[in-house]
Design a protein around this motif. Structure first.
Motif, mmCIF file in Angstrom:
data_model
loop_
_atom_site.group_PDB
_atom_site.id
_atom_site.type_symbol
_atom_site.label_atom_id
_atom_site.label_comp_id
_atom_site.label_asym_id
_atom_site.label_seq_id
_atom_site.Cartn_x
_atom_site.Cartn_y
_atom_site.Cartn_z
ATOM 1 N N ARG A 192 0.809 -1.221 0.000
ATOM 2 C CA ARG A 192 0.000 0.000 0.000
ATOM 3 C C ARG A 192 0.842 1.271 0.000
ATOM 4 N NH1 ARG A 192 -5.606 -0.726 2.226
ATOM 5 N NH2 ARG A 192 -6.060 -2.942 1.982
ATOM 6 N N LEU A 193 2.092 1.155 0.422
ATOM 7 C CA LEU A 193 2.991 2.317 0.456
ATOM 8 C C LEU A 193 3.670 2.574 -0.890
ATOM 9 C CD1 LEU A 193 4.667 1.745 3.936
ATOM 10 C CD2 LEU A 193 3.130 3.625 3.320
ATOM 11 N N ALA A 194 3.397 1.739 -1.880
ATOM 12 C CA ALA A 194 4.001 1.929 -3.200
ATOM 13 C C ALA A 194 3.743 3.343 -3.705
ATOM 14 C CB ALA A 194 3.442 0.903 -4.181
ATOM 15 N N GLY A 195 4.791 3.972 -4.194
ATOM 16 C CA GLY A 195 4.660 5.336 -4.691
ATOM 17 C C GLY A 195 4.944 6.394 -3.650
ATOM 18 N N THR A 196 5.181 5.996 -2.403
ATOM 19 C CA THR A 196 5.548 6.932 -1.342
ATOM 20 C C THR A 196 7.031 6.774 -1.027
ATOM 21 O OG1 THR A 196 5.237 5.517 0.603
ATOM 22 C CG2 THR A 196 3.259 6.517 -0.369
ATOM 23 N N GLU A 197 7.537 7.631 -0.156
ATOM 24 C CA GLU A 197 8.935 7.539 0.273
ATOM 25 C C GLU A 197 9.067 6.773 1.590
ATOM 26 O OE1 GLU A 197 11.525 11.038 -0.352
ATOM 27 O OE2 GLU A 197 9.689 12.076 -0.911
ATOM 28 N N THR A 198 8.017 6.098 1.984
ATOM 29 C CA THR A 198 8.002 5.335 3.230
ATOM 30 C C THR A 198 8.010 3.845 2.926
ATOM 31 O OG1 THR A 198 6.787 7.078 4.393
ATOM 32 C CG2 THR A 198 6.670 4.868 5.332
ATOM 33 N N THR A 199 8.718 3.064 3.744
ATOM 34 C CA THR A 199 8.757 1.621 3.561
ATOM 35 C C THR A 199 8.371 0.919 4.854
ATOM 36 O OG1 THR A 199 11.138 1.603 4.065
ATOM 37 C CG2 THR A 199 10.506 1.650 1.740
ATOM 38 N N ALA A 200 7.953 -0.331 4.710
ATOM 39 C CA ALA A 200 7.617 -1.177 5.855
ATOM 40 C C ALA A 200 8.554 -2.376 5.858
ATOM 41 C CB ALA A 200 6.167 -1.636 5.774
ATOM 42 N N THR A 201 9.163 -2.641 7.001
ATOM 43 C CA THR A 201 10.041 -3.787 7.146
ATOM 44 C C THR A 201 9.650 -4.544 8.421
ATOM 45 O OG1 THR A 201 11.696 -2.523 8.395
ATOM 46 C CG2 THR A 201 11.968 -2.626 5.994
ATOM 47 N N ALA A 202 10.223 -5.736 8.589
ATOM 48 C CA ALA A 202 9.949 -6.535 9.780
ATOM 49 C C ALA A 202 11.255 -7.123 10.286
ATOM 50 C CB ALA A 202 8.950 -7.640 9.470
ATOM 51 N N ALA A 203 11.242 -7.556 11.535
ATOM 52 C CA ALA A 203 12.432 -8.140 12.133
ATOM 53 C C ALA A 203 12.014 -9.156 13.180
ATOM 54 C CB ALA A 203 13.293 -7.051 12.770
ATOM 55 N N HIS A 204 12.955 -10.024 13.538
ATOM 56 C CA HIS A 204 12.723 -10.887 14.705
ATOM 57 C C HIS A 204 14.044 -11.048 15.442
ATOM 58 C CE1 HIS A 204 14.598 -14.855 13.889
ATOM 59 N NE2 HIS A 204 14.335 -14.644 12.621
ATOM 60 N N PRO A 205 13.979 -11.234 16.774
ATOM 61 C CA PRO A 205 15.203 -11.230 17.585
ATOM 62 C C PRO A 205 15.869 -12.582 17.754
ATOM 63 C CG PRO A 205 13.307 -11.314 19.017
ATOM 64 C CD PRO A 205 12.765 -11.250 17.600
ATOM 65 N N GLY A 206 15.279 -13.644 17.181
ATOM 66 C CA GLY A 206 15.801 -14.969 17.455
ATOM 67 C C GLY A 206 15.443 -15.391 18.862
ATOM 68 N N GLY A 207 16.336 -16.104 19.510
ATOM 69 C CA GLY A 207 16.118 -16.516 20.888
ATOM 70 C C GLY A 207 16.822 -15.558 21.814
ATOM 71 N N SER A 208 16.094 -14.583 22.305
ATOM 72 C CA SER A 208 16.708 -13.556 23.142
ATOM 73 C C SER A 208 16.077 -13.553 24.515
ATOM 74 C CB SER A 208 16.539 -12.185 22.484
ATOM 75 O OG SER A 208 17.170 -11.181 23.236
ATOM 76 N N SER A 209 16.909 -13.539 25.534
ATOM 77 C CA SER A 209 16.403 -13.555 26.908
ATOM 78 C C SER A 209 15.820 -12.193 27.256
ATOM 79 C CB SER A 209 17.541 -13.879 27.881
ATOM 80 O OG SER A 209 18.613 -12.970 27.730
ATOM 81 N N SER A 210 14.564 -12.182 27.707
ATOM 82 C CA SER A 210 13.909 -10.938 28.099
ATOM 83 C C SER A 210 12.701 -11.270 28.962
ATOM 84 C CB SER A 210 13.458 -10.141 26.871
ATOM 85 O OG SER A 210 12.357 -10.766 26.239
ATOM 86 N N GLU A 211 12.070 -10.241 29.522
ATOM 87 C CA GLU A 211 10.875 -10.444 30.328
ATOM 88 C C GLU A 211 9.742 -11.063 29.516
ATOM 89 O OE1 GLU A 211 9.575 -6.940 32.308
ATOM 90 O OE2 GLU A 211 11.491 -6.580 33.290
ATOM 91 N N LEU A 212 9.804 -10.907 28.201
ATOM 92 C CA LEU A 212 8.736 -11.400 27.333
ATOM 93 C C LEU A 212 8.541 -12.908 27.471
ATOM 94 C CD1 LEU A 212 6.833 -10.291 25.058
ATOM 95 C CD2 LEU A 212 8.568 -11.046 23.422
ATOM 96 N N SER A 213 9.615 -13.618 27.820
ATOM 97 C CA SER A 213 9.552 -15.088 27.821
ATOM 98 C C SER A 213 9.077 -15.678 29.142
ATOM 99 C CB SER A 213 10.941 -15.650 27.494
ATOM 100 O OG SER A 213 11.892 -15.253 28.471
ATOM 101 N N ARG A 214 8.568 -14.850 30.049
ATOM 102 C CA ARG A 214 8.223 -15.371 31.376
ATOM 103 C C ARG A 214 7.079 -16.383 31.346
ATOM 104 N NH1 ARG A 214 6.837 -10.070 31.056
ATOM 105 N NH2 ARG A 214 4.675 -9.418 31.424
ATOM 106 N N TYR A 215 6.235 -16.357 30.297
ATOM 107 C CA TYR A 215 5.128 -17.313 30.212
ATOM 108 C C TYR A 215 5.439 -18.512 29.319
ATOM 109 C CZ TYR A 215 2.244 -13.646 32.317
ATOM 110 O OH TYR A 215 1.728 -12.690 33.153
ATOM 111 N N VAL A 216 6.637 -18.534 28.724
ATOM 112 C CA VAL A 216 6.981 -19.637 27.838
ATOM 113 C C VAL A 216 7.076 -20.928 28.649
ATOM 114 C CG1 VAL A 216 8.756 -20.574 26.304
ATOM 115 C CG2 VAL A 216 8.208 -18.136 26.232
ATOM 116 N N PRO A 217 6.453 -22.019 28.187
ATOM 117 C CA PRO A 217 6.534 -23.280 28.916
ATOM 118 C C PRO A 217 7.980 -23.657 29.225
ATOM 119 C CG PRO A 217 4.933 -23.442 27.138
ATOM 120 C CD PRO A 217 5.624 -22.117 26.971
ATOM 121 N N SER A 218 8.221 -24.182 30.421
ATOM 122 C CA SER A 218 9.583 -24.461 30.880
ATOM 123 C C SER A 218 10.310 -25.430 29.956
ATOM 124 C CB SER A 218 9.561 -25.005 32.308
ATOM 125 O OG SER A 218 8.749 -26.161 32.398
ATOM 126 N N VAL A 219 9.584 -26.385 29.370
ATOM 127 C CA VAL A 219 10.238 -27.340 28.480
ATOM 128 C C VAL A 219 10.812 -26.631 27.261
ATOM 129 C CG1 VAL A 219 8.102 -27.901 27.223
ATOM 130 C CG2 VAL A 219 9.987 -29.557 27.289
#
Length: 297
Positions: A192-219
């Motif tokens: 949808r941004l075609a023709g504008t000077e703005t772009t959309a990108t995505a990323a992922h952190p891999g396996g990174s230790s952070s508070e986000l993982s507190r609910y991840v099953p222990s296994v």
């Protein structure tokens, strides 16, 4: 380029960055790196006390850094509207909008608007926030919208007949759906941004230790613990997706090491489902209906 680090990031002086979930973990490291390269950084956070502590830490790391706070609760469409309104009043442009905040594999719950918590926070919240700020992003030449996904997107599928997991709830399945939605959103936004000077990108952190993982099953935590990397390394894919001139619209950046769990950031591939154009468009339409936010593109 191999071993891309913060030192490879171009100077960001004069640019404005808004980073969601910037008070801790990956968001904090991303914000701190941008500030160290000269950007004016807005920490969009739910907890202002934690945000203030994060801002103070950034200032200690980079004396004189330009850092400010904006209260934002992605589980509330009213908070999103209010936060976007304040940012629109404060900023005439946004060079980098980084959709980083999220929740991961939580027990079953809902947002303040009744959406399943992971889908509502990770996807719908950022969809609404981006839509309400997009005119400010479009006003900045060379601007980018960066949305943080996950390796977990490969476990997800968009269940249009049960988006809110009302019939059956799986912590892993709901997380996978929300992270797949992040990529579907990015690819549709880029089109949808075609023709504008703005772009959309995505990323992922891999396996990174952070508070986000507190609910991840222990296994799962045990299985992947040997492949985890620091939050500083985990934030590099987001930073590269945001500022590297070599990264183009629609690219997905993640760690280049084993199983994309760790390593320096590089372009990576995403699942076949994430590239389904019909699903991208349908999800976009449904997201507009659910949030009431219509994009100006």
């Amino acid at each position: 380029m191999t071993n891309w680090t913060v030192a490879n990031a171009p100077d960001q002086t004069g640019r404005v960055a808004v980073v969601t979930g910037a008070n801790t973990g990956l968001g904090y490291e991303t914000a701190a790196a941008l500030a160290s390269r000269g950007a004016r950084v807005v920490l969009a956070v739910r907890n202002l006390d934690k945000g203030k502590a994060a801002a103070d830490l950034i200032l200690r790391r980079t004396p004189g850094a330009d850092v400010s706070l904006q209260e934002l609760d992605l589980t509330s469409l009213a908070s999103i509207e209010e936060a976007a309104g304040q940012l629109r009043a404060d900023l005439d442009r946004i060079d980098l909008l980084i959709n980083n905040a999220g929740v991961m594999m939580t027990p079953k719950g809902t947002t303040k608007d009744g959406f399943e918590l992971q889908f509502g926070t990770n996807h719908l919240g950022h969809f609404a926030f981006t839509g309400r700020l997009l005119d400010r992003v479009l006003a900045a030449p060379g601007s980018r919208v960066v949305t943080v996904s996950s390796i977990g997107h490969r476990l997800g599928r968009i269940r249009f007949d049960d988006l809110q997991s009302e019939r059956r709830y799986s912590r892993i399945g709901a997380y996978g759906q929300s992270k797949l939605a992040n990529l579907l959103f990015t690819y549709e936004l880029q089109r949808r941004l075609a023709g504008t000077e703005t772009t959309a990108t995505a990323a992922h952190p891999g396996g990174s230790s952070s508070e986000l993982s507190r609910y991840v099953p222990s296994v799962l935590q045990l299985a992947f613990s040997s492949l985890e990397q620091s939050t500083e390394m985990g934030a590099l894919p987001t930073l590269r997706a945001a500022v590297d001139p070599a990264v183009t619209g629609g690219e997905y950046v993640g760690p280049g090491g084993p199983f994309e769990m760790r390593g320096y950031p590089e372009a990576v591939s995403s699942s076949r489902r994430s590239h389904d154009v019909a699903v991208q468009r349908r999800l976009w339409t449904v997201s507009e209906q659910l949030t009431g936010v219509v994009f100006p593109v």
